[in-house]
Design an enzyme around this catalytic site. Sequence first.
Site, PDB file in Angstrom:
ATOM      1  N   ASP A 272     -40.799  19.628  13.087  1.00 44.05           N
ATOM      2  CA  ASP A 272     -40.147  18.473  12.911  1.00 44.05           C
ATOM      3  C   ASP A 272     -39.719  18.040  14.075  1.00 44.05           C
ATOM      4  O   ASP A 272     -38.322  17.303  14.250  1.00 44.05           O
ATOM      5  CB  ASP A 272     -39.148  18.398  11.594  1.00 44.05           C
TER       6      ASP A 272
ATOM      7  N   GLU B 102     -37.577  26.388  11.363  1.00 47.66           N
ATOM      8  CA  GLU B 102     -37.489  24.751  11.474  1.00 47.66           C
ATOM      9  C   GLU B 102     -37.231  24.355  12.803  1.00 47.66           C
ATOM     10  O   GLU B 102     -36.252  24.473  13.401  1.00 47.66           O
ATOM     11  CB  GLU B 102     -36.805  24.467  10.467  1.00 47.66           C
TER      12      GLU B 102
ATOM     13  N   SER C 124     -30.533  20.453   6.706  1.00 51.00           N
ATOM     14  CA  SER C 124     -31.812  21.058   6.018  1.00 51.00           C
ATOM     15  C   SER C 124     -31.534  22.690   5.987  1.00 51.00           C
ATOM     16  O   SER C 124     -32.016  23.528   5.006  1.00 51.00           O
ATOM     17  CB  SER C 124     -32.989  20.596   6.618  1.00 51.00           C
TER      18      SER C 124
ATOM     19  N   HIS D  33     -42.323  15.074  17.733  1.00 51.14           N
ATOM     20  CA  HIS D  33     -43.420  14.483  17.034  1.00 51.14           C
ATOM     21  C   HIS D  33     -44.601  14.080  18.211  1.00 51.14           C
ATOM     22  O   HIS D  33     -45.404  13.109  17.708  1.00 51.14           O
ATOM     23  CB  HIS D  33     -42.771  13.180  16.527  1.00 51.14           C
TER      24      HIS D  33
ATOM     25  N   ASP E  32     -44.245  14.193  10.069  1.00 47.24           N
ATOM     26  CA  ASP E  32     -44.028  12.819  10.714  1.00 47.24           C
ATOM     27  C   ASP E  32     -45.420  12.807  11.755  1.00 47.24           C
ATOM     28  O   ASP E  32     -45.200  12.068  12.728  1.00 47.24           O
ATOM     29  CB  ASP E  32     -42.939  12.976  11.750  1.00 47.24           C
TER      30      ASP E  32
ATOM     31  N   GLY F 243     -36.566  21.122  14.925  1.00 45.52           N
ATOM     32  CA  GLY F 243     -35.835  19.879  14.773  1.00 45.52           C
ATOM     33  C   GLY F 243     -34.747  19.956  13.855  1.00 45.52           C
ATOM     34  O   GLY F 243     -35.036  19.663  12.735  1.00 45.52           O
TER      35      GLY F 243
END
Length: 225
Positions: A112, A42, A50, A115, A141, A44
Site C-alpha cells: 500500500d 505492510e 492498520s 502506488h 490501490d 505504507g
Amino acid sequence: MKSLRTLYEEQRGKVSDKWSLYIDVYDRLLAPLRERPVTLVEVGVQNGGSLEIWPRYFPNGTAFIGCDIDPKCAALSYDDARISVIVGNINSDAASQAILARAQSWDIFIDDGSHTSHDIIISFCNYFRFLKPGGLYIVEDLHCSYWPPYGGGIVCATSSMSFFKLLCDMLNYEHWKTEIAAESLLATFFPGVNRPNFSLFSEIFSLTFFNSMCIIEKCREGQSA
C-alpha cells in the site's frame, strides 16, 4: 473472534483508512489464517492504525512489520512488541536489510506504498521471493495503474496492471506453444539486463483480482501451478 470490519469500526487513536471493499476482501482471504503464527509486512503505514489492528486480527502472529518513506512514521510507537516500523524506501537496501533482520520470510505482504507502477513492479520482484509457501502477496490501490501521474494508463504497456496481466500469462506458460521466451516479455518492464529470473514467476500458484486489488498466492510445499 471479531471480524476485521468490527475491529476497524472499534479502532481508536491511530487511524486506518482502508477502503470498505478491502476490509471485506481481507476478511474473506485471511480468515483461515487467523489462529496461525503469521508474519505480516505492510508497505505504507501512514497513520499507523492498520499495524495496530492486525495483531488483534491475528492474536498468535509473531511479527507485524510496517515500512513507510514518511519520516513522521518514526514517531509511531506501540505497546505490542511484535509491531515495528521501518522508515525508508521499501526498495532500498537499507529498508530491505531492516525488514529481513526482523523476519527472514513472511506469510502476508501488503503493498500500500507509493502506488506508482514502477515501484509496485520492483517491490514484487524484490519481496515475493521471501514469501513463505502458500503465502499471500497483496497489492492495493491498483486503480492508480490507470492514471498517467502514477506511471499508468489504460493502454500503458508498463503499468502495474499490465505487469500483473503478464503474470497471468506466466502462470499458463506451459500452454503457450510458441518459441517466445518468457524472459523476453519482461523487456518492456525491465529494459536493462537486470531482469528477474523466470523461476520467480514459476512459484505463483494463483492470481485473484478485485476492484483495485491483486492477490498473488505462492505455491505451497510440493505444489505446482
